[in-house]
Design a protein around this motif. Structure first.
Motif, PDB file in Angstrom:
ATOM      1  N   LEU A 173       0.821  -1.205   0.000  1.00 22.55           N
ATOM      2  CA  LEU A 173       0.000   0.000   0.000  1.00 22.55           C
ATOM      3  C   LEU A 173       0.856   1.256   0.000  1.00 22.55           C
ATOM      4  O   LEU A 173       0.508   2.263  -0.637  1.00 22.55           O
ATOM      5  CB  LEU A 173      -0.929  -0.004   1.219  1.00 22.55           C
ATOM      6  N   ILE A 174       1.972   1.210   0.706  1.00 24.27           N
ATOM      7  CA  ILE A 174       2.891   2.373   0.692  1.00 24.27           C
ATOM      8  C   ILE A 174       3.434   2.581  -0.715  1.00 24.27           C
ATOM      9  O   ILE A 174       3.486   3.724  -1.210  1.00 24.27           O
ATOM     10  CB  ILE A 174       4.027   2.159   1.703  1.00 24.27           C
ATOM     11  N   ALA A 175       3.842   1.478  -1.357  1.00 24.07           N
ATOM     12  CA  ALA A 175       4.342   1.593  -2.730  1.00 24.07           C
ATOM     13  C   ALA A 175       3.259   2.126  -3.663  1.00 24.07           C
ATOM     14  O   ALA A 175       3.519   2.978  -4.530  1.00 24.07           O
ATOM     15  CB  ALA A 175       4.838   0.238  -3.209  1.00 24.07           C
ATOM     16  N   GLY A 176       2.018   1.609  -3.485  1.00 23.95           N
ATOM     17  CA  GLY A 176       0.924   2.100  -4.311  1.00 23.95           C
ATOM     18  C   GLY A 176       0.630   3.565  -4.066  1.00 23.95           C
ATOM     19  O   GLY A 176       0.337   4.319  -5.010  1.00 23.95           O
ATOM     20  N   ALA A 177       0.677   3.986  -2.796  1.00 25.19           N
ATOM     21  CA  ALA A 177       0.421   5.397  -2.479  1.00 25.19           C
ATOM     22  C   ALA A 177       1.494   6.294  -3.090  1.00 25.19           C
ATOM     23  O   ALA A 177       1.186   7.386  -3.597  1.00 25.19           O
ATOM     24  CB  ALA A 177       0.375   5.579  -0.960  1.00 25.19           C
ATOM     25  N   ILE A 178       2.754   5.857  -3.048  1.00 21.72           N
ATOM     26  CA  ILE A 178       3.833   6.643  -3.660  1.00 21.72           C
ATOM     27  C   ILE A 178       3.612   6.759  -5.165  1.00 21.72           C
ATOM     28  O   ILE A 178       3.745   7.847  -5.758  1.00 21.72           O
ATOM     29  CB  ILE A 178       5.194   6.004  -3.346  1.00 21.72           C
ATOM     30  N   GLY A 179       3.289   5.635  -5.793  1.00 23.64           N
ATOM     31  CA  GLY A 179       3.033   5.679  -7.232  1.00 23.64           C
ATOM     32  C   GLY A 179       1.852   6.562  -7.573  1.00 23.64           C
ATOM     33  O   GLY A 179       1.891   7.319  -8.560  1.00 23.64           O
ATOM     34  N   LEU A 180       0.771   6.485  -6.760  1.00 19.85           N
ATOM     35  CA  LEU A 180      -0.399   7.317  -7.000  1.00 19.85           C
ATOM     36  C   LEU A 180      -0.064   8.793  -6.818  1.00 19.85           C
ATOM     37  O   LEU A 180      -0.521   9.656  -7.601  1.00 19.85           O
ATOM     38  CB  LEU A 180      -1.517   6.909  -6.047  1.00 19.85           C
ATOM     39  N   ALA A 181       0.741   9.093  -5.820  1.00 27.72           N
ATOM     40  CA  ALA A 181       1.138  10.484  -5.602  1.00 27.72           C
ATOM     41  C   ALA A 181       1.952  11.017  -6.777  1.00 27.72           C
ATOM     42  O   ALA A 181       1.781  12.176  -7.197  1.00 27.72           O
ATOM     43  CB  ALA A 181       1.941  10.596  -4.301  1.00 27.72           C
ATOM     44  N   LEU A 182       2.828  10.175  -7.327  1.00 26.54           N
ATOM     45  CA  LEU A 182       3.620  10.597  -8.489  1.00 26.54           C
ATOM     46  C   LEU A 182       2.721  10.856  -9.693  1.00 26.54           C
ATOM     47  O   LEU A 182       2.957  11.796 -10.474  1.00 26.54           O
ATOM     48  CB  LEU A 182       4.673   9.534  -8.811  1.00 26.54           C
ATOM     49  N   VAL A 183       1.681  10.019  -9.850  1.00 25.63           N
ATOM     50  CA  VAL A 183       0.725  10.245 -10.937  1.00 25.63           C
ATOM     51  C   VAL A 183       0.013  11.567 -10.743  1.00 25.63           C
ATOM     52  O   VAL A 183      -0.169  12.354 -11.707  1.00 25.63           O
ATOM     53  CB  VAL A 183      -0.285   9.079 -11.003  1.00 25.63           C
ATOM     54  N   PHE A 184      -0.382  11.877  -9.506  1.00 24.77           N
ATOM     55  CA  PHE A 184      -1.060  13.143  -9.226  1.00 24.77           C
ATOM     56  C   PHE A 184      -0.141  14.321  -9.541  1.00 24.77           C
ATOM     57  O   PHE A 184      -0.569  15.302 -10.171  1.00 24.77           O
ATOM     58  CB  PHE A 184      -1.487  13.185  -7.755  1.00 24.77           C
ATOM     59  N   VAL A 185       1.115  14.246  -9.097  1.00 24.34           N
ATOM     60  CA  VAL A 185       2.061  15.349  -9.332  1.00 24.34           C
ATOM     61  C   VAL A 185       2.285  15.556 -10.825  1.00 24.34           C
ATOM     62  O   VAL A 185       2.295  16.697 -11.320  1.00 24.34           O
ATOM     63  CB  VAL A 185       3.393  15.071  -8.611  1.00 24.34           C
ATOM     64  N   TYR A 186       2.437  14.455 -11.554  1.00 24.55           N
ATOM     65  CA  TYR A 186       2.653  14.573 -12.998  1.00 24.55           C
ATOM     66  C   TYR A 186       1.437  15.202 -13.677  1.00 24.55           C
ATOM     67  O   TYR A 186       1.578  16.070 -14.554  1.00 24.55           O
ATOM     68  CB  TYR A 186       2.940  13.194 -13.587  1.00 24.55           C
ATOM     69  N   CYS A 187       0.219  14.742 -13.289  1.00 20.76           N
ATOM     70  CA  CYS A 187      -0.989  15.288 -13.907  1.00 20.76           C
ATOM     71  C   CYS A 187      -1.138  16.778 -13.606  1.00 20.76           C
ATOM     72  O   CYS A 187      -1.513  17.567 -14.499  1.00 20.76           O
ATOM     73  CB  CYS A 187      -2.221  14.530 -13.410  1.00 20.76           C
ATOM     74  N   LEU A 188      -0.851  17.188 -12.379  1.00 20.31           N
ATOM     75  CA  LEU A 188      -0.956  18.607 -12.029  1.00 20.31           C
ATOM     76  C   LEU A 188       0.086  19.421 -12.777  1.00 20.31           C
ATOM     77  O   LEU A 188      -0.173  20.567 -13.191  1.00 20.31           O
ATOM     78  CB  LEU A 188      -0.798  18.782 -10.521  1.00 20.31           C
ATOM     79  N   PHE A 189       1.268  18.878 -12.940  1.00 18.83           N
ATOM     80  CA  PHE A 189       2.327  19.624 -13.622  1.00 18.83           C
ATOM     81  C   PHE A 189       2.074  19.708 -15.127  1.00 18.83           C
ATOM     82  O   PHE A 189       2.301  20.756 -15.748  1.00 18.83           O
ATOM     83  CB  PHE A 189       3.679  18.943 -13.353  1.00 18.83           C
ATOM     84  N   TYR A 190       1.597  18.616 -15.727  1.00 22.22           N
ATOM     85  CA  TYR A 190       1.473  18.569 -17.170  1.00 22.22           C
ATOM     86  C   TYR A 190       0.117  19.064 -17.658  1.00 22.22           C
ATOM     87  O   TYR A 190       0.022  19.750 -18.683  1.00 22.22           O
ATOM     88  CB  TYR A 190       1.700  17.132 -17.644  1.00 22.22           C
ATOM     89  N   TYR A 191      -0.979  18.708 -16.911  1.00 20.85           N
ATOM     90  CA  TYR A 191      -2.316  19.070 -17.347  1.00 20.85           C
ATOM     91  C   TYR A 191      -2.929  20.186 -16.507  1.00 20.85           C
ATOM     92  O   TYR A 191      -4.013  20.675 -16.839  1.00 20.85           O
ATOM     93  CB  TYR A 191      -3.232  17.836 -17.314  1.00 20.85           C
ATOM     94  N   ARG A 192      -2.330  20.516 -15.384  1.00 20.90           N
ATOM     95  CA  ARG A 192      -2.793  21.598 -14.512  1.00 20.90           C
ATOM     96  C   ARG A 192      -4.248  21.385 -14.090  1.00 20.90           C
ATOM     97  O   ARG A 192      -4.543  20.468 -13.353  1.00 20.90           O
ATOM     98  CB  ARG A 192      -2.571  22.939 -15.210  1.00 20.90           C
ATOM     99  N   ALA A 193      -5.170  22.228 -14.530  1.00 23.50           N
ATOM    100  CA  ALA A 193      -6.562  22.101 -14.085  1.00 23.50           C
ATOM    101  C   ALA A 193      -7.170  20.780 -14.525  1.00 23.50           C
ATOM    102  O   ALA A 193      -7.979  20.173 -13.800  1.00 23.50           O
ATOM    103  CB  ALA A 193      -7.391  23.274 -14.615  1.00 23.50           C
ATOM    104  N   LEU A 194      -6.808  20.293 -15.699  1.00 24.74           N
ATOM    105  CA  LEU A 194      -7.302  18.989 -16.132  1.00 24.74           C
ATOM    106  C   LEU A 194      -6.755  17.879 -15.234  1.00 24.74           C
ATOM    107  O   LEU A 194      -7.400  16.844 -15.045  1.00 24.74           O
ATOM    108  CB  LEU A 194      -6.909  18.727 -17.588  1.00 24.74           C
ATOM    109  N   GLY A 195      -5.579  18.092 -14.660  1.00 19.82           N
ATOM    110  CA  GLY A 195      -5.026  17.125 -13.718  1.00 19.82           C
ATOM    111  C   GLY A 195      -5.886  17.000 -12.468  1.00 19.82           C
ATOM    112  O   GLY A 195      -5.973  15.926 -11.866  1.00 19.82           O
TER     113      GLY A 195
END
Length: 588
Positions: A400-422
């Protein structure tokens, strides 16, 4: 004016999603045990692991075909008895049954040999309870301690057994005028015409060890003990039969279990050890049973087991009951009498009911082993251990920790690349988790699905599949804006182009999961199941949540702003193309 292709009414889709979620959680909180938690597998919850050692009559190792057939039958019993998350694995000459939670006793019940035979009762003797030793110089009040005594004409058996067609009254209950077909009468003794008088008390020979069935598969002593018991308890000599009945000690550890000869008489006990029987040759084998089910007796006498015979067995049973009205027949399970009712009238058609004051668990277990067939081998429980969930919980925590880290990285990437769409991506993933959790709880209640570490891995991988659907949609949206369309005009066109790709990709993922589930065994099937389920739920989220949210965002000034929407670069390219196209049009 015709609507733009791909345009929708987003609030309707969102309202439908809310209805779906509300319906699922209504079932979660207001049905079943109302426990809003998914069932966990043995690696997360702990449980019981039982190792079964196969034994054969000759003492030789069993064949691969016998072991494989036994594994298939036990696996069918797992599904039929509703043992959730159980796993049956062949390990050499052993079978290992792993059951999560507190269902350890069911794991032991699954290995019952369950050789059901119907035998005529020649004689029934009631076992007297052991009497206390008399004072010094005295004598027993009556009889010998532990000696069987004939049942009197009015005595009731320990089972309250009855044979009846389903729905017929049991013995002792008022019946309609005229005896109903298949109705049972109170059991009466049927003395053997050549039964010998009880011999003078002699010291019985040493009985086979009680744990003989627990010895190995190639134990010559076990084979010898089985041969000795057959010689005594399946003799055709009345004197030997009488002596065997006197010497027989009733108990659960019967060395003859599963190895009685159906073509010879049998001296045995009932399951409670309160009655001894001299039985004739088998008239019907359990393989002639087409179906068996446990049902609550509407007359309030506990649970009953309803049997349906196949055509050949129904014919034999009908002929037997027709010729033996007033006599008793014994249902013998693994050399022990389950029920020995009196036949009052012929039972035609093959529909028979066994009653023995069963509880729910006893009737369900008996119906299950009768329905799914006899095992080709007899098994001894050589090892039973409780499995701790400590290691599994530690692995779950790490996963679950590994999954949470991966999910957080997905969130950061989406916010950085897609901004509001993220932000819409994060919201869609959160709502996807809400619906997945409810489905897990309901599947655990309805089909006994249990979540294990492999299933958790399948859910973590499914995050990537869901994120891929968002990426496909957003990239198609950027393509439309790059061609010079506004954000609002690009949304329906991008959805038409992305929808086909999303459906194709999810179809391939679901097909791969289905093939893996059908071909794999054990925990790999749990991984395939969760991956396929998440793929289907991904479509629900994309169609009912992501697309409507993007359509609503297209009408918002904040999300339409190139600075906040993440479409600034492609918007500038699109604007340049529009100016170039306008200039070219003026030049023309």
């Amino acid at each position: 004016m015709a609507p733009t292709p791909g345009s929708i009414r987003p609030w309707r889709h969102l309202a439908l999603f809310v209805v779906v979620v509300a319906g699922l959680y209504s079932l979660v909180f207001f049905t079943g045990d109302r426990n809003p938690k998914p069932k966990l597998g043995i690696d997360l919850e702990g449980g019981t692991r039982v190792t079964l050692t196969a034994r054969t009559e000759t003492g030789q190792p069993p064949t691969k075909e016998q072991l494989n057939l036994a594994r298939q039958i036990i696996d069918a019993r797992v599904n039929g008895l509703g043992v959730a998350g159980a796993e049956v694995v062949q390990d050499g000459s052993n079978l290992t049954i792993t059951v999560p939670g507190d269902q350890g006793q069911k794991a032991k019940d699954l290995a019952q040999t369950a050789q059901l035979r119907l035998r005529p009762v020649i004689e029934a003797l009631q076992v007297e309870p052991p009497q206390e030793a008399p004072p010094s110089g005295g004598a027993p009040a009556s009889g010998r301690s532990g000696a069987p005594a004939p049942r009197g004409p009015g005595s009731a058996g320990p089972h309250g057994d009855a044979i009846a067609l389903p729905g017929e009254p049991l013995p002792g209950e008022p019946a309609a005028a005229g005896s109903a077909q298949g109705q049972a009468a109170p059991p009466k003794p049927t003395p053997h015409p050549h039964a010998p008088k009880q011999p003078n008390p002699t010291p019985p020979p040493p009985a086979p060890p009680a744990d003989a069935a627990q010895q190995g598969v190639a134990d010559p002593e076990l084979a010898k003990a089985i041969a000795v018991e057959k010689t005594k308890r399946q003799s055709t000599n009345p004197q030997v039969q009488g002596r065997a009945a006197q010497e027989l000690v009733c108990g659960p550890n019967d060395v003859l279990k599963g190895y009685d000869d159906p073509k010879k008489p049998l001296v045995t006990c009932d399951q409670q050890g309160t009655e001894k029987y001299l039985l004739g040759e088998s008239i019907i084998e359990g393989t002639e049973i087409a179906n068996a089910s446990a049902n609550y007796d509407q007359r309030g006498a506990g649970y009953v087991v309803n049997l349906t015979f196949k055509a050949a067995g129904a014919q034999v049973w009908g002929d037997f009951t027709t010729k033996n009205v007033g006599k008793r027949a014994a249902f013998v399970l693994d050399t022990q009498v389950v029920s020995a009712p009196t036949i009052n009238e012929p039972i035609l058609g093959g529909n028979t009911q066994i009653s023995g004051r069963f509880g729910q668990a006893e009737s369900t277990q008996l119906a299950g082993v009768l329905k799914y067939g006899s095992l080709p081998l007899s098994f001894a429980t050589s090892d039973a251990q409780t499995v701790s969930a400590t290691l599994g919980l530690a692995s779950l925590q790490a996963g679950l920790i590994a999954g949470a880290i991966g999910l957080a990285l997905v969130f950061v990437y989406c916010l950085f690349y897609y901004r509001a769409l993220g932000v819409l991506t994060i919201l869609s993933l959160g709502l996807s988790g809400v619906i997945v959790y409810a489905v897990l709880v309901l599947l655990g209640r309805s089909i006994g699905f249990t979540l294990d570490l492999a299933g958790v891995a399948g859910f973590i991988i499914s995050i990537g599949i869901t994120a891929d659907s968002f990426v496909i949609y957003f990239e198609r949206l950027k393509d439309e804006v790059r061609e010079g369309r506004s954000f609002r005009a690009a949304v329906p066109r991008a959805w038409i182009r992305a929808r086909r790709t999303i459906l194709s990709a999810d179809a391939v993922s679901f097909l791969a999961s289905a093939v893996l589930y059908l071909l794999a065994v054990g925990q790999v099937r749990g991984f395939a199941f969760t991956l396929g389920m998440s793929t289907v739920l991904d479509l629900v989220v994309v169609f009912l949540v992501t697309h409507p949210l993007v359509a609503l965002a297209a009408n918002s000034k904040l999300f339409s702003s190139p600075t906040w929407s993440g479409l600034g670069a492609v918007a500038r390219i699109g604007a340049a193309r529009r100016r170039a196209a306008a200039a070219a049009a003026k030049g023309v």
